[in-house]
Write an enzyme that holds these catalytic residues in place. Sequence first.
Site, mmCIF file in Angstrom:
data_model
loop_
_atom_site.group_PDB
_atom_site.id
_atom_site.type_symbol
_atom_site.label_atom_id
_atom_site.label_comp_id
_atom_site.label_asym_id
_atom_site.label_seq_id
_atom_site.Cartn_x
_atom_site.Cartn_y
_atom_site.Cartn_z
ATOM 1 N N SER A 95 0.832 -1.202 0.000
ATOM 2 C CA SER A 95 0.000 0.000 0.000
ATOM 3 C C SER A 95 0.871 1.258 0.000
ATOM 4 O O SER A 95 1.758 1.390 -0.852
ATOM 5 C CB SER A 95 -0.938 -0.059 1.210
ATOM 6 O OG SER A 95 -1.954 0.896 1.112
ATOM 7 N N ASP A 217 -10.073 -4.374 -5.302
ATOM 8 C CA ASP A 217 -9.452 -3.660 -4.185
ATOM 9 C C ASP A 217 -10.298 -2.429 -3.874
ATOM 10 O O ASP A 217 -10.442 -1.540 -4.714
ATOM 11 C CB ASP A 217 -8.020 -3.257 -4.575
ATOM 12 C CG ASP A 217 -7.238 -2.641 -3.419
ATOM 13 O OD1 ASP A 217 -7.863 -2.049 -2.522
ATOM 14 O OD2 ASP A 217 -6.001 -2.746 -3.437
ATOM 15 N N HIS A 245 -7.544 -5.451 -0.229
ATOM 16 C CA HIS A 245 -6.348 -4.614 -0.240
ATOM 17 C C HIS A 245 -5.164 -5.284 0.473
ATOM 18 O O HIS A 245 -4.109 -4.687 0.614
ATOM 19 C CB HIS A 245 -6.687 -3.276 0.442
ATOM 20 C CG HIS A 245 -5.648 -2.223 0.285
ATOM 21 N ND1 HIS A 245 -5.133 -1.849 -0.944
ATOM 22 C CD2 HIS A 245 -4.995 -1.467 1.209
ATOM 23 C CE1 HIS A 245 -4.224 -0.903 -0.756
ATOM 24 N NE2 HIS A 245 -4.115 -0.658 0.528
#
Lengths: 264, 264
Positions: A95, A217, A245
């Site tokens: 991320s 996602d 995610h």
Amino acid sequence: MNEVVVRNNVKVIGEGERTLMLAHGFGCDQSMWKYILPAFEPHYRIVLFDYVGSGRSDLSAYTSERYSSLDGYMQDVLDIMEALQLQDVIFIGHSVSSMIGMLASIQRPDYFEQLIMIGPSARYLNGDGYVGGFDKSDVTELLAMMEMNFAGWASFLAPIAMNNPELPKLTKELERSFISTDPGITREFAEVTFFSDCRNELSRVTVPVLIMQCSDDSIVPIAAGEYLHKHLHNSTFRLMEAKGHYPHISHPEETITIIQEYLK
Amino acid sequence: MNEVVVRNNVKVIGEGERTLMLAHGFGCDQSMWKYILPAFEPHYRIVLFDYVGSGRSDLSAYTSERYSSLDGYMQDVLDIMEALQLQDVIFIGHSVSSMIGMLASIQRPDYFEQLIMIGPSARYLNGDGYVGGFDKSDVTELLAMMEMNFAGWASFLAPIAMNNPELPKLTKELERSFISTDPGITREFAEVTFFSDCRNELSRVTVPVLIMQCSDDSIVPIAAGEYLHKHLHNSTFRLMEAKGHYPHISHPEETITIIQEYLK
């Protein structure tokens, strides 16, 4: 003990010639790598850490000033690399850590061999024809929610971000991770993350990049992954079957396989 | 990665303010700490390593010259402490590593807080009224045996050194550890160990020492442990119920308890 090692709760494990550095994302810490770790420990030297403000890092080292932009987090990465005299690192960022590692690689390309980005996004906000997935009002609401009711925010966001309702244990794990952090620091990290915009940096990246994009996602739309692929000249794009995610948590096998194929 | 970290296969694990450094003995490596590790991981930052020539260290860094005395091994310890900028270390050494750590503490007392010695001996040879447990001919025979039939030597020595016949699995484990090492290096390490004499160094030690003496240790007679206690002014002597030369393997609970009591 080296101050940085203590500050960032650095661990060095595994066996091998090449070095993997695993960088957790927002609201998480190094424990989130536990599902994919066993596949790499026998073959790589692995550096794990917690950003200042996360996990078991030294919270007293946190200042709102240093961590008011991704640069502060990038400096954590560079500090650790320097403390351990790392080089030719394969950096795996989840991320927002994809961007943090990318910024570090622009600063010190000599430290990096490859960047592996899990669920990366150059910008989370929509605007100017760019699809980041969030409108500014969405983020403002999230931040307000964090301030008003941190636990409520955690139990609201965890199932959305995990997006694997058939795996309630993992959603609970993510919620616990969110909630175990310092609310003030986490709110600031959220602000820094969601308002970051790294699009102008992409053309400066020289190391090869693997982009691992989840197929459903809720934080990063496929368009954001494709944007990265288009603007990072030396990049490989892999669309995963994994939803959500957190593919390294919800779909460790697929995550491991794709990383192994890239590193071969 | 820092060269020393790779050379000595250094691992950094555990959580806590204080630093434990665990130093394996002859014919072993860091994996030998696995039975007592879980008790300390939640409370201490732990540095594990293999001496050059042992375990998964970089064998190419071995030279007969550097490792022709305990000083070479001592230098490994100091190199690691320097690379990780360690200080106030609680050093736990098994067997010959007790003396290696002690020598390092004389060189750099500022790096050390305490020395914990498991089965230490200032000298293995008998002579001049000193009881070390071995006659010179015993050692010469062991060294000759290692040269002629390394595997045979390992299966001969392991049950004697472990001295816990009711735990055949552990004897096998020790034999496998012996046999997995490089025969030439291991023979040189044996020579350095068994012919070492640190008696003249004892009065130079300034850090507090815990001496953990096994009650029926086939390598170190009780007299050798008592000799150490008498000559190390700041020392505590604990006679263990554990038999054999590897209490951290054969009797992990007692080993853990005694260490915890000392550290309290």
